[in-house]
Design a protein around this motif. Structure first.
Motif, short mmCIF file in Angstrom:
data_model
loop_
_atom_site.label_atom_id
_atom_site.label_comp_id
_atom_site.label_asym_id
_atom_site.label_seq_id
_atom_site.Cartn_x
_atom_site.Cartn_y
_atom_site.Cartn_z
N THR A 20 -11.29 9.30 -12.54
CA THR A 20 -10.02 8.78 -12.06
C THR A 20 -10.27 7.79 -10.94
N TYR A 21 -9.69 6.62 -11.03
CA TYR A 21 -9.84 5.56 -10.04
C TYR A 21 -8.91 5.86 -8.87
N GLU A 22 -9.48 5.97 -7.68
CA GLU A 22 -8.67 6.31 -6.50
C GLU A 22 -9.07 5.46 -5.30
N PRO A 23 -8.26 4.47 -4.94
CA PRO A 23 -8.57 3.66 -3.76
C PRO A 23 -8.41 4.48 -2.47
N VAL A 24 -9.27 4.20 -1.50
CA VAL A 24 -9.19 4.86 -0.19
C VAL A 24 -8.49 3.89 0.75
N VAL A 25 -7.37 4.32 1.32
CA VAL A 25 -6.53 3.44 2.13
C VAL A 25 -6.54 3.91 3.58
N ASP A 26 -6.74 2.97 4.50
CA ASP A 26 -6.67 3.24 5.93
C ASP A 26 -5.21 3.10 6.35
N LEU A 27 -4.54 4.23 6.48
CA LEU A 27 -3.10 4.20 6.77
C LEU A 27 -2.77 3.66 8.16
N LYS A 28 -3.69 3.82 9.11
CA LYS A 28 -3.43 3.29 10.46
C LYS A 28 -3.41 1.77 10.47
N ALA A 29 -4.15 1.16 9.55
CA ALA A 29 -4.20 -0.30 9.50
C ALA A 29 -3.18 -0.88 8.52
N SER A 30 -2.49 -0.02 7.77
CA SER A 30 -1.50 -0.49 6.81
C SER A 30 -0.21 -0.89 7.52
N ASN A 32 2.91 -0.51 6.43
CA ASN A 32 3.95 0.51 6.30
C ASN A 32 3.36 1.75 5.64
N PRO A 33 2.66 2.61 6.41
CA PRO A 33 1.99 3.77 5.83
C PRO A 33 2.93 4.76 5.16
N ALA A 34 4.18 4.81 5.58
CA ALA A 34 5.13 5.74 4.99
C ALA A 34 5.42 5.41 3.53
#
Length: 74
Positions: A20-30, A32-34
């Motif tokens: 399964t392809y799953e990107p890792v996202v840095d929510l602090k740098a996004s 709109n993390p919500a």
């Protein structure tokens, strides 16, 4: 003997690529993390609908303002 080794190696590689392809996202740098989960679901829908490659999910999330730092295959 060489043929058996090549077939075994190809089988192992084929099995690895079906995760399964799953990107890792840095929510602090996004931006709109919500909205991350909703954006991910929207991107997955578009990728499947148009038959695009998994890497397009990363581009889609980045286009929606999320900072993708890597990819995991599970």
């Amino acid at each position: 003997m060489k043929r058996a080794i090549v077939i075994a190696a190809m089988s192992i590689l084929a099995g690895c690529s079906q995760g399964t392809y799953e990107p890792v996202v840095d929510l602090k740098a996004s931006k709109n993390p919500a909205e991350m989960q909703m954006d991910w679901m929207g991107c997955e829908f578009l990728i499947k609908k148009y038959g695009l490659e998994d890497a397009a999910t990363t581009k889609c999330l980045e286009g929606r303002g999320h900072n993708v730092i890597g990819v995991v295959y599970r």
